[in-house]
Design a protein around this motif. Structure first.
Motif, PDB file in Angstrom:
ATOM      1  N   PRO A   1       0.931  -1.312   0.144  1.00 30.58           N
ATOM      2  CA  PRO A   1      -0.022   0.125  -0.003  1.00 30.58           C
ATOM      3  C   PRO A   1       0.842   1.224   0.069  1.00 30.58           C
ATOM      4  CG  PRO A   1      -0.753  -1.549   1.700  1.00 30.58           C
ATOM      5  CD  PRO A   1       0.615  -2.082   1.179  1.00 30.58           C
ATOM      6  N   VAL A   2       0.369   2.386  -0.713  1.00 29.60           N
ATOM      7  CA  VAL A   2       1.251   3.480  -0.602  1.00 29.60           C
ATOM      8  C   VAL A   2       0.122   4.541  -0.844  1.00 29.60           C
ATOM      9  CG1 VAL A   2       1.073   3.586  -3.191  1.00 29.60           C
ATOM     10  CG2 VAL A   2       2.867   4.843  -2.043  1.00 29.60           C
ATOM     11  N   ARG A   3       0.477   5.742  -0.021  1.00 30.97           N
ATOM     12  CA  ARG A   3      -0.313   6.937   0.108  1.00 30.97           C
ATOM     13  C   ARG A   3       0.551   8.212  -0.421  1.00 30.97           C
ATOM     14  NH1 ARG A   3      -3.200   3.390   0.104  1.00 30.97           N
ATOM     15  NH2 ARG A   3      -4.637   2.675   1.692  1.00 30.97           N
ATOM     16  N   LEU A   4      -0.120   9.032  -1.334  1.00 28.45           N
ATOM     17  CA  LEU A   4       0.388   9.906  -1.944  1.00 28.45           C
ATOM     18  C   LEU A   4       0.015  11.340  -1.251  1.00 28.45           C
ATOM     19  CD1 LEU A   4      -0.095   9.550  -5.821  1.00 28.45           C
ATOM     20  CD2 LEU A   4       1.842   8.950  -4.445  1.00 28.45           C
ATOM     21  N   VAL A   5       0.914  12.094  -0.831  1.00 28.07           N
ATOM     22  CA  VAL A   5       0.685  13.239  -0.028  1.00 28.07           C
ATOM     23  C   VAL A   5       1.236  14.670  -0.969  1.00 28.07           C
ATOM     24  CG1 VAL A   5       1.163  14.842   1.834  1.00 28.07           C
ATOM     25  CG2 VAL A   5       1.168  12.395   2.007  1.00 28.07           C
ATOM     26  N   PRO A   6       0.380  15.239  -1.541  1.00 26.69           N
ATOM     27  CA  PRO A   6       0.526  16.350  -2.449  1.00 26.69           C
ATOM     28  C   PRO A   6       1.272  17.711  -1.401  1.00 26.69           C
ATOM     29  CG  PRO A   6      -1.597  16.292  -2.136  1.00 26.69           C
ATOM     30  CD  PRO A   6      -1.104  15.051  -1.533  1.00 26.69           C
ATOM     31  N   VAL A   7       2.070  18.369  -2.005  1.00 23.38           N
ATOM     32  CA  VAL A   7       2.772  19.235  -1.731  1.00 23.38           C
ATOM     33  C   VAL A   7       1.535  20.457  -1.641  1.00 23.38           C
ATOM     34  CG1 VAL A   7       4.278  21.280  -2.111  1.00 23.38           C
ATOM     35  CG2 VAL A   7       5.235  19.002  -1.965  1.00 23.38           C
ATOM     36  N   PRO A   8       1.536  21.197  -0.289  1.00 23.75           N
ATOM     37  CA  PRO A   8       0.378  22.197  -0.375  1.00 23.75           C
ATOM     38  C   PRO A   8       0.779  23.360  -1.406  1.00 23.75           C
ATOM     39  CG  PRO A   8       1.208  22.014   1.846  1.00 23.75           C
ATOM     40  CD  PRO A   8       2.143  20.925   0.835  1.00 23.75           C
ATOM     41  N   THR A   9      -0.542  23.930  -2.207  1.00 28.22           N
ATOM     42  CA  THR A   9      -0.237  24.984  -2.962  1.00 28.22           C
ATOM     43  C   THR A   9      -0.518  26.370  -2.403  1.00 28.22           C
ATOM     44  OG1 THR A   9      -0.612  23.268  -4.599  1.00 28.22           O
ATOM     45  CG2 THR A   9      -0.804  25.683  -5.360  1.00 28.22           C
ATOM     46  N   ARG A  10       0.066  27.403  -2.911  1.00 30.12           N
ATOM     47  CA  ARG A  10      -0.535  28.720  -2.347  1.00 30.12           C
ATOM     48  C   ARG A  10      -1.806  29.072  -2.885  1.00 30.12           C
ATOM     49  NH1 ARG A  10       2.271  31.909  -5.079  1.00 30.12           N
ATOM     50  NH2 ARG A  10       2.210  33.926  -3.741  1.00 30.12           N
TER      51      ARG A  10
ATOM     52  N   ALA B   1      -2.008  11.188  11.513  1.00 31.67           N
ATOM     53  CA  ALA B   1      -1.094  10.714  10.643  1.00 31.67           C
ATOM     54  C   ALA B   1      -1.528   9.638   9.871  1.00 31.67           C
ATOM     55  CB  ALA B   1       0.433  10.385  11.438  1.00 31.67           C
ATOM     56  N   PRO B   2      -1.333   9.531   8.543  1.00 28.06           N
ATOM     57  CA  PRO B   2      -1.646   8.499   7.669  1.00 28.06           C
ATOM     58  C   PRO B   2      -0.729   7.296   8.030  1.00 28.06           C
ATOM     59  CG  PRO B   2      -1.203  10.420   6.345  1.00 28.06           C
ATOM     60  CD  PRO B   2      -0.650  10.595   7.607  1.00 28.06           C
ATOM     61  N   THR B   3      -1.029   6.046   7.880  1.00 24.37           N
ATOM     62  CA  THR B   3      -0.419   4.844   8.061  1.00 24.37           C
ATOM     63  C   THR B   3       0.231   4.088   7.033  1.00 24.37           C
ATOM     64  OG1 THR B   3      -2.227   3.414   8.030  1.00 24.37           O
ATOM     65  CG2 THR B   3      -1.612   4.221  10.189  1.00 24.37           C
ATOM     66  N   GLY B   4       1.421   3.419   7.158  1.00 21.73           N
ATOM     67  CA  GLY B   4       1.875   3.045   6.063  1.00 21.73           C
ATOM     68  C   GLY B   4       2.837   3.740   5.179  1.00 21.73           C
ATOM     69  N   ALA B   5       3.454   3.605   4.051  1.00 25.29           N
ATOM     70  CA  ALA B   5       4.484   4.058   3.250  1.00 25.29           C
ATOM     71  C   ALA B   5       3.700   5.382   2.676  1.00 25.29           C
ATOM     72  CB  ALA B   5       4.822   3.384   2.225  1.00 25.29           C
TER      73      ALA B   5
ATOM     74  N   ARG C   1       5.437   7.994   8.129  1.00 31.15           N
ATOM     75  CA  ARG C   1       6.720   7.068   7.392  1.00 31.15           C
ATOM     76  C   ARG C   1       6.912   7.622   5.911  1.00 31.15           C
ATOM     77  NH1 ARG C   1       7.451   2.035   4.965  1.00 31.15           N
ATOM     78  NH2 ARG C   1       5.424   1.304   5.505  1.00 31.15           N
ATOM     79  N   VAL C   2       7.762   8.554   5.545  1.00 28.54           N
ATOM     80  CA  VAL C   2       7.730   8.790   4.243  1.00 28.54           C
ATOM     81  C   VAL C   2       8.828   8.176   3.491  1.00 28.54           C
ATOM     82  CG1 VAL C   2       8.604  10.757   2.859  1.00 28.54           C
ATOM     83  CG2 VAL C   2       7.465  11.385   5.105  1.00 28.54           C
ATOM     84  N   ALA C   3       8.548   7.461   2.409  1.00 33.47           N
ATOM     85  CA  ALA C   3       9.335   6.525   1.469  1.00 33.47           C
ATOM     86  C   ALA C   3      10.263   7.297   0.666  1.00 33.47           C
ATOM     87  CB  ALA C   3       8.453   5.367   0.844  1.00 33.47           C
ATOM     88  N   GLY C   4       9.682   8.474   0.306  1.00 31.09           N
ATOM     89  CA  GLY C   4      10.361   9.360  -0.566  1.00 31.09           C
ATOM     90  C   GLY C   4       9.548  10.522  -1.265  1.00 31.09           C
ATOM     91  N   VAL C   5      10.120  10.999  -2.339  1.00 36.26           N
ATOM     92  CA  VAL C   5       9.590  12.216  -3.049  1.00 36.26           C
ATOM     93  C   VAL C   5       9.347  11.823  -4.699  1.00 36.26           C
ATOM     94  CG1 VAL C   5       9.667  14.600  -3.666  1.00 36.26           C
ATOM     95  CG2 VAL C   5      10.588  13.808  -1.495  1.00 36.26           C
ATOM     96  N   LEU C   6       8.146  11.929  -5.154  1.00 35.71           N
ATOM     97  CA  LEU C   6       7.794  11.742  -6.659  1.00 35.71           C
ATOM     98  C   LEU C   6       7.564  12.908  -7.102  1.00 35.71           C
ATOM     99  CD1 LEU C   6       7.205   9.546  -8.448  1.00 35.71           C
ATOM    100  CD2 LEU C   6       4.872   9.443  -7.689  1.00 35.71           C
TER     101      LEU C   6
END
Length: 238
Positions: free
Chosen positions: A103-112, A179-183, A210-215
């Motif tokens: 499982p993976v969850r995408l967290v978008p960077v906030p936009t002004r 906080a989201p769970t998983g990656a 838990r942050v797996a990386g940046v996409l």
């Protein structure tokens, strides 16, 4: 008696006439045809890998140059919304390289808010939703967690150098809610100095994520494949 203004013609005939006068063209190379031709779509899968100063991996679909850069700018600055699915396909492919399974969850960077107004919505959040949907269609447990928020005002970073950008976003993001769970994977449209991505990762980890990386769609300062970190090269950017 004032005359009534003529009724507006229906939009469909106008769109058809526009297609005849200005045929569709590729957002990357401007050749007549689909929103992104096969050659430019391949350029968006070239790959670009770097890292944040703390070692967090950053996976881009392509270096921030050539057709990949042009497609992204067309979507961001020239309202080529029909090319967004092309970016989402490339991002979903790259997500499989960054987090191959589970499982993976995408967290978008906030936009002004000003950027959302100028672009008719939140491009990064939209790309996150499209990318997660494509991953789910391929059988992946993928979703979007819009759990990062701006806690103070930040400037437009266009004219800031690397140090200015780090100062501009330092402490600007915070986790909202549970906080989201998983990656989790931070998603942005372009990474150059890594200031924004690093602040997003910091804020999430401070909240226990838990942050797996940046996409990201593109990465500046790399030639493709694995390269010297963008922050070490010191190019201007986001």
């Amino acid at each position: 008696m004032p005359t009534r203004p003529p009724a507006r013609p229906p939009l469909a005939p106008l769109a058809a006439a526009a297609d005849l006068l200005w045929p569709g063209h590729c957002a990357g190379c401007a050749r007549p045809g689909p929103p992104c031709c096969p050659s430019c779509a391949r350029a968006l899968r070239r790959g670009a890998v770097t890292a944040l100063p703390d070692g967090t991996p950053v996976h881009g679909c392509a270096p921030h140059e050539g057709p990949a850069r042009q497609v992204l700018l067309a979507v961001k600055e020239r309202d080529r919304a029909e090319a967004r699915p092309v970016l989402a396909r490339a991002l979903a492919h790259r997500l499989g390289e960054l987090v191959p399974a589970g499982p993976v969850r995408l967290v978008p960077v906030p936009t002004r808010r000003a950027s959302r107004r100028a672009r008719g919505g939140d491009l990064v959040a939209d790309l996150a939703a499209r990318t997660a949907a494509r991953a789910r269609a391929a059988g992946r447990d993928a979703g979007v967690e819009r759990c990062l928020g701006l806690v103070r005002a930040v400037r437009d970073q266009t004219d800031l150098d690397a140090a200015g950008r780090r100062a501009n976003v330092h402490g600007a993001f915070a986790l909202r809610g549970r906080a989201p769970t998983g990656a989790c994977v931070v998603l942005d449209d372009v990474v150059t100095t890594t200031a924004t991505a690093a602040e997003a990762v910091r804020a999430l980890r401070a909240g226990g994520v838990r942050v797996a990386g940046v996409l990201t769609v593109t990465v500046a300062g790399v030639d493709g494949g694995t390269a010297r970190p963008a922050w070490a090269a010191g190019p201007p950017g986001v």
